[in-house]
Design a protein around this motif. Structure first.
Motif, short mmCIF file in Angstrom:
data_model
loop_
_atom_site.label_atom_id
_atom_site.label_comp_id
_atom_site.label_asym_id
_atom_site.label_seq_id
_atom_site.Cartn_x
_atom_site.Cartn_y
_atom_site.Cartn_z
N LEU A 124 5.50 12.83 -32.69
CA LEU A 124 6.75 12.32 -33.28
C LEU A 124 6.49 11.64 -34.62
N ARG A 125 5.51 12.17 -35.34
CA ARG A 125 5.15 11.62 -36.66
C ARG A 125 4.78 10.14 -36.56
N PHE A 126 4.04 9.82 -35.52
CA PHE A 126 3.50 8.47 -35.28
C PHE A 126 4.58 7.42 -35.03
N GLU A 127 5.69 7.88 -34.47
CA GLU A 127 6.70 6.97 -33.93
C GLU A 127 6.64 7.10 -32.42
N GLY A 128 7.35 6.23 -31.71
CA GLY A 128 7.30 6.32 -30.26
C GLY A 128 8.08 5.23 -29.58
N GLY A 129 7.60 4.84 -28.39
CA GLY A 129 8.28 3.82 -27.59
C GLY A 129 7.64 2.46 -27.75
N LYS A 130 8.00 1.56 -26.84
CA LYS A 130 7.52 0.18 -26.90
C LYS A 130 6.27 -0.04 -26.05
N GLY A 131 5.91 0.91 -25.22
CA GLY A 131 4.65 0.82 -24.47
C GLY A 131 4.70 0.06 -23.17
N VAL A 132 5.88 -0.39 -22.76
CA VAL A 132 5.97 -1.25 -21.57
C VAL A 132 5.62 -0.48 -20.29
N ALA A 133 6.29 0.64 -20.07
CA ALA A 133 6.04 1.39 -18.83
C ALA A 133 4.62 1.94 -18.79
N THR A 134 4.14 2.46 -19.91
CA THR A 134 2.77 2.98 -19.95
C THR A 134 1.76 1.86 -19.73
N GLY A 135 2.00 0.72 -20.37
CA GLY A 135 1.14 -0.43 -20.16
C GLY A 135 1.16 -0.91 -18.73
N MET A 136 2.34 -0.85 -18.11
CA MET A 136 2.45 -1.25 -16.70
C MET A 136 1.60 -0.34 -15.82
N GLY A 137 1.62 0.96 -16.12
CA GLY A 137 0.80 1.89 -15.35
C GLY A 137 -0.68 1.60 -15.49
N VAL A 138 -1.10 1.30 -16.71
CA VAL A 138 -2.50 0.96 -16.97
C VAL A 138 -2.88 -0.31 -16.19
N LEU A 139 -2.07 -1.33 -16.31
CA LEU A 139 -2.39 -2.62 -15.71
C LEU A 139 -2.26 -2.61 -14.19
N LEU A 140 -1.42 -1.74 -13.68
CA LEU A 140 -1.29 -1.65 -12.22
C LEU A 140 -2.60 -1.20 -11.59
N VAL A 141 -3.37 -0.38 -12.31
CA VAL A 141 -4.67 0.07 -11.83
C VAL A 141 -5.73 -1.00 -12.07
N LYS A 146 20.21 -9.25 -18.29
CA LYS A 146 20.60 -7.88 -18.66
C LYS A 146 20.05 -7.47 -20.02
N ILE A 147 19.01 -8.16 -20.48
CA ILE A 147 18.40 -7.84 -21.77
C ILE A 147 17.01 -7.26 -21.49
N SER A 148 16.87 -5.96 -21.75
CA SER A 148 15.65 -5.24 -21.38
C SER A 148 14.42 -5.78 -22.09
N SER A 149 14.53 -6.04 -23.39
CA SER A 149 13.36 -6.49 -24.15
C SER A 149 12.89 -7.86 -23.67
N LEU A 150 13.82 -8.75 -23.38
CA LEU A 150 13.46 -10.08 -22.89
C LEU A 150 12.78 -9.98 -21.53
N ALA A 151 13.29 -9.10 -20.67
CA ALA A 151 12.68 -8.90 -19.36
C ALA A 151 11.27 -8.35 -19.49
N SER A 152 11.11 -7.38 -20.39
CA SER A 152 9.80 -6.75 -20.57
C SER A 152 8.78 -7.74 -21.12
N LEU A 153 9.17 -8.50 -22.13
CA LEU A 153 8.25 -9.47 -22.74
C LEU A 153 7.92 -10.60 -21.76
N SER A 154 8.91 -11.01 -20.98
CA SER A 154 8.67 -12.05 -19.97
C SER A 154 7.70 -11.57 -18.91
N GLY A 155 7.89 -10.32 -18.47
CA GLY A 155 6.98 -9.75 -17.49
C GLY A 155 5.56 -9.65 -18.02
N LEU A 156 5.43 -9.25 -19.28
CA LEU A 156 4.10 -9.14 -19.89
C LEU A 156 3.43 -10.50 -20.01
#
Length: 209
Positions: free
Chosen positions: A110-127, A148-158
């Motif tokens: 995607l020309r070096f664009e992408g997502g925020k890495g939360v779900a992928t990071g969660m998969g890595v850290l779960l292992v 109901k704010i996804s970014s706040l939930a993700s950052l808080s979880g991290l």
């Protein structure tokens, strides 16, 4: 040994490429006929899939968002598990995880664009840090349901994962340093900078989680 024939390096490149597979983009394109890179936050993650596809088909949006989370998390988890069972040393496990998250956040497809890495990071850290990750998931769920704010939930979880890791493991198993975890967290926080600015200004949009 030549750099590009080094097994570790080859695995890192492979992890980056697999991490770069934009499942959210692909799923939305195939099943909803929409390019999520052109709408919403333009991210390829589950939140933007949910937000964009929801305008066309709310039920489909939820299903695609769930599948996106699962696939993105599996990218990280499976690659780290392969590294472990293939006999690579623990430092390589972490580097594979970091490269997978980098691939997701800065996809070559995607020309070096992408997502925020939360779900992928969660998969890595779960292992790598299962107890800390489960704690982070609980915090993510509570904050998400409350605000109901996804970014706040993700950052808080991290943040919960990081704090829990220092409490449970003053030194991370095998690598004896929190540096790999902090580097992975830095990538995710960096990708969230626009969200953080909007949170500070009170402009971050909510989304049904």
């Amino acid at each position: 040994m030549d750099f590009f024939t080094n097994p570790n390096v080859l695995f890192y490149i492979f992890a980056y490429l697999v991490g770069g597979i934009p499942f959210g983009y692909i799923l939305a394109k195939i099943f909803a006929k929409v390019n999520i890179k052109e709408y919403g936050s333009k991210s390829i993650g589950a939140t933007n899939v949910l937000r964009v596809v929801k305008e066309k088909d709310p039920k489909l949006a939820k299903r695609l968002a769930i599948v996106t989370v699962v696939f993105d998390a599996l990218k990280g988890a499976i690659l780290v598990l392969i590294a472990k069972f293939a006999g690579f040393p623990p430092a390589v496990w972490w580097m594979v995880g970091i490269m997978t998250v980098l691939g997701h956040c800065y996809s070559i497809f995607l020309r070096f664009e992408g997502g925020k890495g939360v779900a992928t990071g969660m998969g890595v850290l779960l292992v790598l840090l299962p107890i800390e990750t489960l704690i982070g998931f609980v915090v993510w769920f509570i904050v998400g349901k409350t605000t109901k704010i996804s970014s706040l939930a993700s950052l808080s979880g991290l943040m919960a994962v990081i704090i829990a890791s220092f409490i449970i493991h003053p030194e991370l198993p095998y690598v004896k340093s929190h540096a790999p975890l902090l580097l992975l967290a830095f990538i995710i926080f960096y990708k969230h900078l626009p969200n953080i600015y909007r949170l500070i200004r009170g402009e971050e949009k909510s989304v049904a989680l």
